[in-house]
Design a protein around this motif. Sequence first.
Motif, PDB file in Angstrom:
ATOM      1  N   UNK A   1       0.866  -1.193   0.000  1.00  0.00           N
ATOM      2  CA  UNK A   1       0.000   0.000   0.000  1.00  0.00           C
ATOM      3  C   UNK A   1       0.900   1.240   0.000  1.00  0.00           C
ATOM      4  N   UNK A   2       1.443   1.606  -1.154  1.00  0.00           N
ATOM      5  CA  UNK A   2       2.360   2.750  -1.175  1.00  0.00           C
ATOM      6  C   UNK A   2       1.696   4.080  -0.824  1.00  0.00           C
ATOM      7  N   UNK A   3       0.367   4.173  -1.028  1.00  0.00           N
ATOM      8  CA  UNK A   3      -0.344   5.414  -0.702  1.00  0.00           C
ATOM      9  C   UNK A   3      -1.522   5.107   0.215  1.00  0.00           C
ATOM     10  N   UNK A   4      -1.557   5.782   1.339  1.00  0.00           N
ATOM     11  CA  UNK A   4      -2.671   5.596   2.269  1.00  0.00           C
ATOM     12  C   UNK A   4      -2.883   6.881   3.058  1.00  0.00           C
ATOM     13  N   UNK A   5      -4.071   7.028   3.570  1.00  0.00           N
ATOM     14  CA  UNK A   5      -4.397   8.171   4.431  1.00  0.00           C
ATOM     15  C   UNK A   5      -4.858   7.643   5.781  1.00  0.00           C
TER      16      UNK A   5
END
Length: 403
Positions: free
Chosen positions: A374-378
């Motif tokens: 998950x290289x991009x998460x918030x």
Amino acid sequence: MQNNNNAPTTNIDLMSADLAADPWPQLHALRELGPLVWHEQHRRWLVTTDAAVRQVALDYTHFTVEGTVVEDLFGSDAFIAMDDRARHNALREVWADAFRPLALRDLREELGSLLGELMAPLLARLRDGETVDLSAALCRPLPTMVIARMMGVPRESLADVVRWSDAMAGGSTSFLDEAARQAAVDAREAAKASLAELLLQLMRERREHPAGDLISLMMHADIARELSEEQIVPNVRQLLFAGNETTAKWLDHIFLTYAQRPAVRREISADRALVVPANEEIMRWQGVVGTLPRRVRGAAVTIGGVTMAEGDDVTCLLAAANRDPARYARPDELDIHRERQPNLGFGAGLHNCLGAALARLEAELAVNALLDAVPDYSAEADYSYSSLPLRGPTPVTITAINS
């Protein structure tokens, strides 16, 4: 105990939720008052600067851990709570080789397997668009599973270990009012007794049937022949507690920070050589263990022009020291390219963290594993921080960003 120096004073509430959420302005103000500040309500010295904290932590002649909340938490027979260097070293060295970086290389594959086990259901939920509590799904169970496996604690006991460890952590401070302190101490002592009962059973099993784990090492070490079971239990208990509680909170800090700073996250995702120094910078910048208790012994001692009397209680503010501008340029900034400058996140001196290399390895592998998947998460904004002495954010709930 009294302030006879006309030294600066404070009544700061080190246990308040507001301070836990954002301690840095108040810790900065304390540090500006001087290296030693007298806490009027709790009748103890607060040590605020990096240089003064290191002076206290490394001076075993004038400052003792014995008789402090560390002894209350772990017991006087635990090596973390004793100043007898020979005895301390004899106990610590039983396990020291197992926690050295060279030895931990062999643990990488096993750690990877545990990570895969934890992350498979987590990733499935993220791919389905769910919001996942990373604290509960990864940060809390990973270090608990690792230290438990190293010690030979059965998996079915891990939920109890987490619950007892949390109760112990809640009773590990002197900065509570009397009613709250007594409730926390009662819960702490009940948890210590329950954990001791479990460990005593395992110790007796390993004495008869050694299994190559850390409990077996202790039960068959030369030093163990000189000790009763009641003296060995506090050492085994401190290892299990320290091996899961603090690392879990560090992981929470790490993953929340990378969620809040997407540019930093993308930079380390693109260059994995930055993962280790970035994690280390977060330990300095946020930290987990915010306070270090000591007591003056033998004679009065003077630091920064302030004299502390024999028997005075002292609390080193590690959190304040780790943002001391006398040691770190722009200390309130997160700078993953900062020139390496060892911080106090894992302690200093005789009682520095035995499992620091293991914690660093767990953090390195966990960050790489999440960034791979998950290289991009918030992160959601519904987290809160535990108190300054043992500070971490929970829950760290994240959602995958489809890029």
